[in-house]
Scaffold this motif. Structure first.
Motif, PDB file in Angstrom:
ATOM      1  N   LYS A  95       0.803  -1.080  -0.795  1.00 34.81           N
ATOM      2  CA  LYS A  95      -0.166  -0.048  -0.383  1.00 34.81           C
ATOM      3  C   LYS A  95       0.767   1.230  -0.346  1.00 34.81           C
ATOM      4  O   LYS A  95       0.950   1.956  -0.732  1.00 34.81           O
ATOM      5  CB  LYS A  95      -1.008   0.202   1.249  1.00 34.81           C
ATOM      6  CG  LYS A  95      -2.061   1.258   1.099  1.00 34.81           C
ATOM      7  CD  LYS A  95      -3.426   1.403   2.729  1.00 34.81           C
ATOM      8  CE  LYS A  95      -3.683   2.403   2.271  1.00 34.81           C
ATOM      9  NZ  LYS A  95      -4.522   1.939   3.999  1.00 34.81           N
ATOM     10  N   THR A  96       1.797   1.009   0.744  1.00 36.82           N
ATOM     11  CA  THR A  96       2.890   2.319   1.005  1.00 36.82           C
ATOM     12  C   THR A  96       3.309   2.410  -0.269  1.00 36.82           C
ATOM     13  O   THR A  96       3.249   3.794  -0.757  1.00 36.82           O
ATOM     14  CB  THR A  96       3.787   1.742   2.242  1.00 36.82           C
ATOM     15  OG1 THR A  96       3.191   1.703   2.867  1.00 36.82           O
ATOM     16  CG2 THR A  96       4.801   3.601   2.353  1.00 36.82           C
ATOM     17  N   ARG A  97       3.607   1.572  -1.340  1.00 32.08           N
ATOM     18  CA  ARG A  97       4.508   1.340  -2.358  1.00 32.08           C
ATOM     19  C   ARG A  97       3.896   1.278  -3.714  1.00 32.08           C
ATOM     20  O   ARG A  97       4.072   0.964  -4.484  1.00 32.08           O
ATOM     21  CB  ARG A  97       5.857   0.674  -2.691  1.00 32.08           C
ATOM     22  CG  ARG A  97       6.124   0.929  -1.248  1.00 32.08           C
ATOM     23  CD  ARG A  97       7.915  -0.602  -1.083  1.00 32.08           C
ATOM     24  NE  ARG A  97       8.169   0.454   0.783  1.00 32.08           N
ATOM     25  CZ  ARG A  97       8.243  -1.276   1.094  1.00 32.08           C
ATOM     26  NH1 ARG A  97       8.886  -2.158   0.628  1.00 32.08           N
ATOM     27  NH2 ARG A  97       9.623  -1.044   1.759  1.00 32.08           N
ATOM     28  N   ARG A  98       2.856   1.816  -3.263  1.00 26.21           N
ATOM     29  CA  ARG A  98       1.458   1.746  -4.551  1.00 26.21           C
ATOM     30  C   ARG A  98       2.090   2.078  -6.103  1.00 26.21           C
ATOM     31  O   ARG A  98       1.734   1.342  -7.247  1.00 26.21           O
ATOM     32  CB  ARG A  98       0.175   2.080  -4.292  1.00 26.21           C
ATOM     33  CG  ARG A  98      -0.240   3.219  -4.060  1.00 26.21           C
ATOM     34  CD  ARG A  98      -1.663   3.510  -3.096  1.00 26.21           C
ATOM     35  NE  ARG A  98      -1.655   3.804  -2.456  1.00 26.21           N
ATOM     36  CZ  ARG A  98      -2.209   4.430  -1.294  1.00 26.21           C
ATOM     37  NH1 ARG A  98      -2.651   3.579  -0.605  1.00 26.21           N
ATOM     38  NH2 ARG A  98      -2.066   5.674  -0.217  1.00 26.21           N
ATOM     39  N   ASP A  99       2.204   3.296  -5.466  1.00 30.53           N
ATOM     40  CA  ASP A  99       2.949   4.058  -6.514  1.00 30.53           C
ATOM     41  C   ASP A  99       3.931   3.391  -7.836  1.00 30.53           C
ATOM     42  O   ASP A  99       4.200   3.589  -9.129  1.00 30.53           O
ATOM     43  CB  ASP A  99       2.802   5.124  -6.824  1.00 30.53           C
ATOM     44  CG  ASP A  99       4.602   5.373  -5.224  1.00 30.53           C
ATOM     45  OD1 ASP A  99       4.780   4.391  -4.553  1.00 30.53           O
ATOM     46  OD2 ASP A  99       5.494   6.163  -6.328  1.00 30.53           O
ATOM     47  N   LYS A 100       4.083   2.375  -7.252  1.00 26.60           N
ATOM     48  CA  LYS A 100       5.685   1.726  -8.149  1.00 26.60           C
ATOM     49  C   LYS A 100       5.045   0.501  -8.713  1.00 26.60           C
ATOM     50  O   LYS A 100       5.549  -0.536  -9.267  1.00 26.60           O
ATOM     51  CB  LYS A 100       6.493   1.088  -6.983  1.00 26.60           C
ATOM     52  CG  LYS A 100       7.193   2.529  -7.048  1.00 26.60           C
ATOM     53  CD  LYS A 100       8.816   2.237  -5.583  1.00 26.60           C
ATOM     54  CE  LYS A 100       9.186   3.182  -5.107  1.00 26.60           C
ATOM     55  NZ  LYS A 100      10.092   3.257  -3.666  1.00 26.60           N
ATOM     56  N   LEU A 101       3.775  -0.327  -8.413  1.00 30.56           N
ATOM     57  CA  LEU A 101       2.893  -1.186  -8.799  1.00 30.56           C
ATOM     58  C   LEU A 101       2.957  -1.458 -10.246  1.00 30.56           C
ATOM     59  O   LEU A 101       2.341  -0.088 -11.035  1.00 30.56           O
ATOM     60  CB  LEU A 101       2.474  -1.017  -7.774  1.00 30.56           C
ATOM     61  CG  LEU A 101       2.020  -1.783  -6.492  1.00 30.56           C
ATOM     62  CD1 LEU A 101       0.323  -2.681  -6.061  1.00 30.56           C
ATOM     63  CD2 LEU A 101       2.340  -3.158  -6.828  1.00 30.56           C
ATOM     64  N   ASN A 102       3.103  -1.931 -10.800  1.00 32.33           N
ATOM     65  CA  ASN A 102       3.076  -2.136 -12.760  1.00 32.33           C
ATOM     66  C   ASN A 102       1.057  -2.617 -12.684  1.00 32.33           C
ATOM     67  O   ASN A 102       0.542  -2.595 -11.444  1.00 32.33           O
ATOM     68  CB  ASN A 102       3.541  -3.232 -13.453  1.00 32.33           C
ATOM     69  CG  ASN A 102       3.034  -4.506 -12.796  1.00 32.33           C
ATOM     70  OD1 ASN A 102       2.431  -4.434 -12.096  1.00 32.33           O
ATOM     71  ND2 ASN A 102       4.691  -5.201 -13.130  1.00 32.33           N
ATOM     72  N   GLN A 103       0.803  -2.646 -13.857  1.00 35.06           N
ATOM     73  CA  GLN A 103      -0.831  -2.470 -14.427  1.00 35.06           C
ATOM     74  C   GLN A 103      -1.446  -4.019 -14.013  1.00 35.06           C
ATOM     75  O   GLN A 103      -2.125  -4.020 -13.683  1.00 35.06           O
ATOM     76  CB  GLN A 103      -0.693  -1.878 -15.463  1.00 35.06           C
ATOM     77  CG  GLN A 103      -2.581  -1.727 -15.846  1.00 35.06           C
ATOM     78  CD  GLN A 103      -3.013  -0.910 -14.982  1.00 35.06           C
ATOM     79  OE1 GLN A 103      -2.669  -0.317 -14.663  1.00 35.06           O
ATOM     80  NE2 GLN A 103      -4.069  -1.403 -14.084  1.00 35.06           N
ATOM     81  N   GLU A 104       0.042  -4.984 -14.456  1.00 32.36           N
ATOM     82  CA  GLU A 104      -0.896  -6.119 -13.992  1.00 32.36           C
ATOM     83  C   GLU A 104      -1.061  -6.216 -12.259  1.00 32.36           C
ATOM     84  O   GLU A 104      -1.517  -6.879 -11.891  1.00 32.36           O
ATOM     85  CB  GLU A 104       0.864  -6.543 -14.825  1.00 32.36           C
ATOM     86  CG  GLU A 104       0.303  -9.177 -14.804  1.00 32.36           C
ATOM     87  CD  GLU A 104       0.787  -9.792 -14.836  1.00 32.36           C
ATOM     88  OE1 GLU A 104       1.736 -10.451 -14.308  1.00 32.36           O
ATOM     89  OE2 GLU A 104       1.356  -8.669 -15.777  1.00 32.36           O
ATOM     90  N   GLN A 105      -0.429  -5.710 -11.354  1.00 33.62           N
ATOM     91  CA  GLN A 105      -0.038  -5.846 -10.235  1.00 33.62           C
ATOM     92  C   GLN A 105      -1.344  -5.732  -9.795  1.00 33.62           C
ATOM     93  O   GLN A 105      -1.741  -5.800  -9.232  1.00 33.62           O
ATOM     94  CB  GLN A 105       1.120  -5.946  -9.513  1.00 33.62           C
ATOM     95  CG  GLN A 105       2.492  -6.213  -9.516  1.00 33.62           C
ATOM     96  CD  GLN A 105       3.149  -5.745  -9.172  1.00 33.62           C
ATOM     97  OE1 GLN A 105       3.870  -4.293  -9.197  1.00 33.62           O
ATOM     98  NE2 GLN A 105       4.687  -6.453  -9.143  1.00 33.62           N
TER      99      GLN A 105
END
Length: 117
Positions: A95-105
């Protein structure tokens, strides 16, 4: 007799010299129990594929058992293969690093009903 201030300064000076020497040693050994980051995952990227798969598997189990109940930070899930996953920590970090998730994740988390994605 040495004045206390002078004695303290001498002690700190020696400690600083030891610290500076230790930090500059290229071949120093890591402290026991220290974990290093795998070289395949540079700093600043999201979770590795294996971490993401384990986290999603644990979250799937949680959702099936608990529904939309919030995941507490201390939650631990035992996966079918017997490995324990610290789901609460994974969830919080994701949740904290959600801006680093790719679209699939992000899509996988949305399918599980995660609202903050």
């Amino acid at each position: 007799m040495v004045a206390p201030a002078t004695e303290a300064a001498g002690h700190l000076g020696a400690a600083s010299a030891r610290t500076a020497g230790a930090a500059g040693e290229a071949g120093r050994t890591p402290r026991p129990g220290a974990r290093s980051r795998p070289s395949s995952q540079p700093r600043g990227e999201g979770p590795s594929k294996a971490q993401q798969e384990r986290g999603l598997a644990a979250l799937t189990q949680w959702v099936e058992r608990e529904g939309d109940r919030p995941v507490p930070r201390k939650a631990v899930e035992v996966l079918p293969d017997g490995t324990e996953t610290k789901l609460g920590i994974w969830y919080s970090n994701t949740k904290t690093r959600r801006d680093k998730l790719n679209q699939e994740q992000r899509d996988a988390l949305r399918e599980l009903g995660v609202g903050w994605v």
